[in-house]
Design a protein around this motif. Structure first.
Motif, PDB file in Angstrom:
ATOM      1  N   ALA A 189       0.608  -1.126   0.000  1.00  0.00           N
ATOM      2  CA  ALA A 189       0.086  -0.085   0.050  1.00  0.00           C
ATOM      3  C   ALA A 189       0.743   1.153   0.030  1.00  0.00           C
ATOM      4  O   ALA A 189       1.965   1.213   0.339  1.00  0.00           O
ATOM      5  N   GLN A 190       0.428   2.473  -0.200  1.00  0.00           N
ATOM      6  CA  GLN A 190       0.908   3.875  -0.313  1.00  0.00           C
ATOM      7  C   GLN A 190       0.725   4.300   0.946  1.00  0.00           C
ATOM      8  O   GLN A 190      -0.518   4.038   1.450  1.00  0.00           O
ATOM      9  N   ALA A 191       1.458   5.129   1.456  1.00  0.00           N
ATOM     10  CA  ALA A 191       1.167   5.809   2.798  1.00  0.00           C
ATOM     11  C   ALA A 191      -0.087   6.679   2.612  1.00  0.00           C
ATOM     12  O   ALA A 191      -0.314   7.294   1.206  1.00  0.00           O
ATOM     13  N   GLY A 192      -0.934   6.474   3.581  1.00  0.00           N
ATOM     14  CA  GLY A 192      -2.163   7.209   3.166  1.00  0.00           C
ATOM     15  C   GLY A 192      -3.395   6.274   2.564  1.00  0.00           C
ATOM     16  O   GLY A 192      -4.545   6.796   3.136  1.00  0.00           O
ATOM     17  N   ASP A 193      -2.964   5.215   2.303  1.00  0.00           N
ATOM     18  CA  ASP A 193      -4.061   4.133   1.949  1.00  0.00           C
ATOM     19  C   ASP A 193      -4.669   3.520   2.900  1.00  0.00           C
ATOM     20  O   ASP A 193      -4.242   3.656   4.121  1.00  0.00           O
ATOM     21  N   SER A 194      -5.789   2.768   2.779  1.00  0.00           N
ATOM     22  CA  SER A 194      -6.478   1.811   3.659  1.00  0.00           C
ATOM     23  C   SER A 194      -6.051   0.284   3.154  1.00  0.00           C
ATOM     24  O   SER A 194      -6.138  -0.121   2.108  1.00  0.00           O
ATOM     25  N   LEU A 195      -6.345  -0.501   4.274  1.00  0.00           N
ATOM     26  CA  LEU A 195      -6.225  -1.900   3.918  1.00  0.00           C
ATOM     27  C   LEU A 195      -6.957  -2.531   5.086  1.00  0.00           C
ATOM     28  O   LEU A 195      -6.999  -1.992   6.197  1.00  0.00           O
ATOM     29  N   ARG A 196      -7.638  -3.709   4.772  1.00  0.00           N
ATOM     30  CA  ARG A 196      -8.225  -4.735   5.506  1.00  0.00           C
ATOM     31  C   ARG A 196      -7.871  -5.900   5.644  1.00  0.00           C
ATOM     32  O   ARG A 196      -7.870  -6.499   4.797  1.00  0.00           O
ATOM     33  N   LEU A 197      -7.319  -6.338   6.804  1.00  0.00           N
ATOM     34  CA  LEU A 197      -6.935  -7.358   7.176  1.00  0.00           C
ATOM     35  C   LEU A 197      -8.084  -8.327   7.688  1.00  0.00           C
ATOM     36  O   LEU A 197      -9.011  -7.908   8.355  1.00  0.00           O
ATOM     37  N   SER A 198      -8.282  -9.608   7.235  1.00  0.00           N
ATOM     38  CA  SER A 198      -9.156 -10.681   7.843  1.00  0.00           C
ATOM     39  C   SER A 198      -8.569 -11.872   8.219  1.00  0.00           C
ATOM     40  O   SER A 198      -7.330 -12.137   8.168  1.00  0.00           O
ATOM     41  N   CYS A 199      -9.022 -12.288   9.460  1.00  0.00           N
ATOM     42  CA  CYS A 199      -8.719 -13.672  10.203  1.00  0.00           C
ATOM     43  C   CYS A 199      -9.711 -14.605  10.226  1.00  0.00           C
ATOM     44  O   CYS A 199     -11.030 -14.460  10.853  1.00  0.00           O
ATOM     45  N   ALA A 200      -9.619 -15.568   9.514  1.00  0.00           N
ATOM     46  CA  ALA A 200     -10.580 -16.719   9.576  1.00  0.00           C
ATOM     47  C   ALA A 200     -10.160 -17.786  10.536  1.00  0.00           C
ATOM     48  O   ALA A 200      -9.254 -18.100  10.783  1.00  0.00           O
ATOM     49  N   ALA A 201     -11.254 -18.193  11.575  1.00  0.00           N
ATOM     50  CA  ALA A 201     -11.124 -19.195  12.700  1.00  0.00           C
ATOM     51  C   ALA A 201     -11.874 -20.325  12.409  1.00  0.00           C
ATOM     52  O   ALA A 201     -12.841 -20.194  12.007  1.00  0.00           O
ATOM     53  N   SER A 202     -11.318 -21.320  12.739  1.00  0.00           N
ATOM     54  CA  SER A 202     -12.256 -22.598  12.863  1.00  0.00           C
ATOM     55  C   SER A 202     -12.427 -22.863  14.219  1.00  0.00           C
ATOM     56  O   SER A 202     -12.216 -21.991  15.220  1.00  0.00           O
ATOM     57  N   GLY A 203     -13.368 -24.035  14.292  1.00  0.00           N
ATOM     58  CA  GLY A 203     -14.019 -24.201  15.649  1.00  0.00           C
ATOM     59  C   GLY A 203     -15.528 -23.658  15.788  1.00  0.00           C
ATOM     60  O   GLY A 203     -15.730 -22.642  15.365  1.00  0.00           O
ATOM     61  N   ARG A 204     -16.133 -24.042  16.853  1.00  0.00           N
ATOM     62  CA  ARG A 204     -17.521 -23.739  17.025  1.00  0.00           C
ATOM     63  C   ARG A 204     -17.450 -22.959  18.289  1.00  0.00           C
ATOM     64  O   ARG A 204     -18.863 -22.293  18.731  1.00  0.00           O
ATOM     65  N   THR A 205     -16.628 -22.653  18.647  1.00  0.00           N
ATOM     66  CA  THR A 205     -16.556 -21.787  20.255  1.00  0.00           C
ATOM     67  C   THR A 205     -15.800 -20.626  19.854  1.00  0.00           C
ATOM     68  O   THR A 205     -15.105 -19.854  21.100  1.00  0.00           O
ATOM     69  N   PHE A 206     -15.906 -20.130  18.713  1.00  0.00           N
ATOM     70  CA  PHE A 206     -15.105 -18.946  18.429  1.00  0.00           C
ATOM     71  C   PHE A 206     -15.291 -17.621  19.311  1.00  0.00           C
ATOM     72  O   PHE A 206     -14.614 -16.796  19.904  1.00  0.00           O
ATOM     73  N   ALA A 207     -16.734 -17.627  19.692  1.00  0.00           N
ATOM     74  CA  ALA A 207     -17.169 -16.436  20.481  1.00  0.00           C
ATOM     75  C   ALA A 207     -16.518 -16.375  21.886  1.00  0.00           C
ATOM     76  O   ALA A 207     -16.679 -15.434  22.426  1.00  0.00           O
ATOM     77  N   ASN A 208     -16.003 -17.715  22.136  1.00  0.00           N
ATOM     78  CA  ASN A 208     -15.543 -17.582  23.497  1.00  0.00           C
ATOM     79  C   ASN A 208     -13.962 -17.060  23.718  1.00  0.00           C
ATOM     80  O   ASN A 208     -13.537 -16.971  24.770  1.00  0.00           O
ATOM     81  N   TYR A 209     -13.433 -16.874  22.558  1.00  0.00           N
ATOM     82  CA  TYR A 209     -12.093 -16.362  22.723  1.00  0.00           C
ATOM     83  C   TYR A 209     -11.893 -14.649  22.528  1.00  0.00           C
ATOM     84  O   TYR A 209     -12.731 -14.290  21.616  1.00  0.00           O
TER      85      TYR A 209
END
Length: 123
Positions: free
Chosen positions: A12-32
């Motif tokens: 990216a260039q200075a001043g730009d925006s980026l969005r990172l994503s993180c995909a999680a496995s497992g059924r108890t994601f909301a517990n973390y």
């Protein structure tokens, strides 16, 4: 066991925006509690931002406060890091982490880590 996979890094260039994503496995994601860390070239891994399991509480490092936003979608097992007004000093490998203490800034509080995604910001 939780597996984490980051995506969205790049150049990216200075001043730009980026969005990172993180995909999680497992059924108890909301517990973390989830967090983003980063490791700039030649430096130690550092806390960027954290979010509670419900998403109701967030915290940030001073260096990114006001520019970065962490969020999560528990229905989709996803965590995001929206990065605005990028600076060259934001260049780093970014890591997603899962643990039990919301907002913890020490790496030892997190039990699961992704492999990281690289962000390079050109000035």
């Amino acid at each position: 066991q939780v597996q984490l996979v980051e995506s969205g890094g790049g150049l990216a260039q200075a001043g730009d925006s980026l969005r990172l994503s993180c995909a999680a496995s497992g059924r108890t994601f909301a517990n973390y509690a989830m967090a983003w860390f980063r490791r700039p070239p030649g430096k130690e891994r550092e806390f960027v931002g954290g979010i509670s399991g419900s998403g109701g509480m967030t915290s940030y490092a001073d260096s990114v406060k006001g520019r970065f936003t962490i969020s999560r979608d528990n229905a989709k097992n996803l965590v995001y890091l929206q990065m605005n007004t990028l600076k060259s000093e934001d260049t780093a490998d970014y890591y997603c982490a899962a643990g039990g203490v919301a907002g913890a800034v020490d790496r030892s509080s997190y039990w699961y880590w992704g492999q990281g995604t690289q962000v390079t910001v050109a000035s």
